[in-house]
Design an enzyme around this catalytic site. Structure first.
Site, PDB file in Angstrom:
ATOM      1  N   ASN A   1      -9.908   0.049  -0.748  1.00 41.23           N
ATOM      2  CA  ASN A   1      -8.446   0.094  -0.663  1.00 41.23           C
ATOM      3  C   ASN A   1      -7.867  -0.522  -1.934  1.00 41.23           C
ATOM      4  O   ASN A   1      -7.954  -1.731  -2.138  1.00 41.23           O
ATOM      5  CB  ASN A   1      -7.986  -0.674   0.579  1.00 41.23           C
TER       6      ASN A   1
ATOM      7  N   HIS B   1      -2.958   7.434   1.649  1.00 40.35           N
ATOM      8  CA  HIS B   1      -3.390   6.125   1.170  1.00 40.35           C
ATOM      9  C   HIS B   1      -4.795   5.874   1.673  1.00 40.35           C
ATOM     10  O   HIS B   1      -5.090   6.050   2.858  1.00 40.35           O
ATOM     11  CB  HIS B   1      -2.435   5.048   1.688  1.00 40.35           C
TER      12      HIS B   1
ATOM     13  N   CYS C   1       0.802  -1.225   0.000  1.00 42.36           N
ATOM     14  CA  CYS C   1       0.000   0.000   0.000  1.00 42.36           C
ATOM     15  C   CYS C   1       0.834   1.273   0.000  1.00 42.36           C
ATOM     16  O   CYS C   1       0.346   2.333  -0.392  1.00 42.36           O
ATOM     17  CB  CYS C   1      -0.960  -0.004   1.186  1.00 42.36           C
TER      18      CYS C   1
END
Length: 323
Positions: free
Chosen positions: A280, A250, A114
């Protein structure tokens, strides 16, 4: 006089297929209300059969090039952040290079889950400042739904597919120190790798595997580590959160975004949140969110932006740049 990288354009892409929370509730024991309350996610996008990570990356890259007013042939560096490559090798960036038809140069992948886009940005920026390259595509692209265990409600509700890209140009610069890409802070703590990982791999099981996560522990480490990265960048530059125009984090889930904002006393109106619309998307989420705030007209040339992330490893970081 030194060299300085500037963001010339942004682009993003989400696959056509949308998977809603209500649809997920027919697959696992969950509800739309439960998912939204805990994550802020309303839906996620899923790559079509035969749609590869490189395809997603190319869509995002083309939009970034269009925004920059550049041709693919001008690009001499591609750094692609992804956890879900087309193949074990060669690097998925090579497929992107071939599909775009870029000029002679380098193309390679970076894998930091990520936080991958920030690692890719720091890498490209460093190489360009050395004079090795001049115009780059920095891309985050994922087909993360292909490593999801759809029977695990703790993870399957969290992730989606997508891509985002920026065009970087590095030029000789004797102007202000706070122009263009200013600084980066990236770190890794491999002792925590057992808290967020995929239970498969070429040299371990010979399988692809699925995402496994200890959610509560990841949340605590994310808030702590991301806050520390933000603080490191602010301390290095002598800035405070009040000096930042936009925080583009993020897009993991809204609880983490809210937790970091609270810990760092960041006003809610300065935080770009898009996780509700695409979940996500791992390495793709920061460039997706950046493209959103730019194309919406909210972020304008000259705005100071701080991006931050944490992913498996744990790996985390922050980057500061001016549009």
């Amino acid at each position: 006089m030194g060299r300085r990288s500037f963001i010339r354009g942004t682009g993003s892409y989400l696959p056509e297929r949308v998977l809603t929370n209500d649809e997920l509730s027919e697959m696992v024991e969950t509800t739309d209300a439960w998912i939204q309350e805990r994550t802020g996610i309303k839906k996620r996008h899923v790559a079509a059969d035969g749609e590869l990570t490189s395809d997603i990356a190319v869509h995002a890259a083309r939009r970034a090039l269009e925004a920059a007013g550049m041709q693919a042939s001008e690009i001499d560096l591609i750094v692609l952040a992804t956890t879900t490559p087309d193949q074990t090798f060669p690097a998925t960036a090579t497929a992107v290079q071939a599909k775009l038809g870029t000029g002679p140069g380098a193309a390679f992948d970076v894998q930091a889950v990520c936080s991958g886009f920030l690692f890719a940005l720091a890498t490209a920026d460093s190489l360009m400042k050395q004079g090795l390259f001049h115009k780059a595509l920095v891309i985050g692209a994922e087909t993360f739904t292909r490593i999801i265990d759809w029977s695990d409600r703790g993870t399957c509700v969290l992730f989606g597919d997508g891509g985002g890209a920026i065009v970087l140009e590095c030029v000789e610069w004797d102007g202000a120190d706070d122009a263009g890409v200013i600084t980066h802070h990236v770190r890794t703590d491999g002792t925590k790798s057992n808290l967020l990982y995929v239970d498969g791999g070429v040299s371990s099981t010979g399988t692809i595997g699925h995402v496994r996560m200890e959610g509560n522990k990841v949340f605590k480490h994310a808030v702590t580590n991301i806050s520390a990265a933000i603080e490191a960048v602010l301390t290095e530059t002598g800035l405070t959160s009040a000096d930042i125009d936009w925080f583009v984090p993020h897009q993991a889930n809204k609880r983490i975004l809210d937790g970091v904002a609270k810990k760092m006393s960041i006003p809610e109106e300065k935080v770009v949140i898009t996780v509700s619309e695409h979940a996500n998307t791992s390495a793709a989420s920061i460039p997706l969110a950046l493209d959103h705030v730019v194309r919406s007209g909210r972020a304008k040339p000259g705005d100071l932006i701080l991006s931050e992330a944490m992913g498996g490893g744990f790996s985390w970081g922050a980057s500061l740049f001016r549009l």
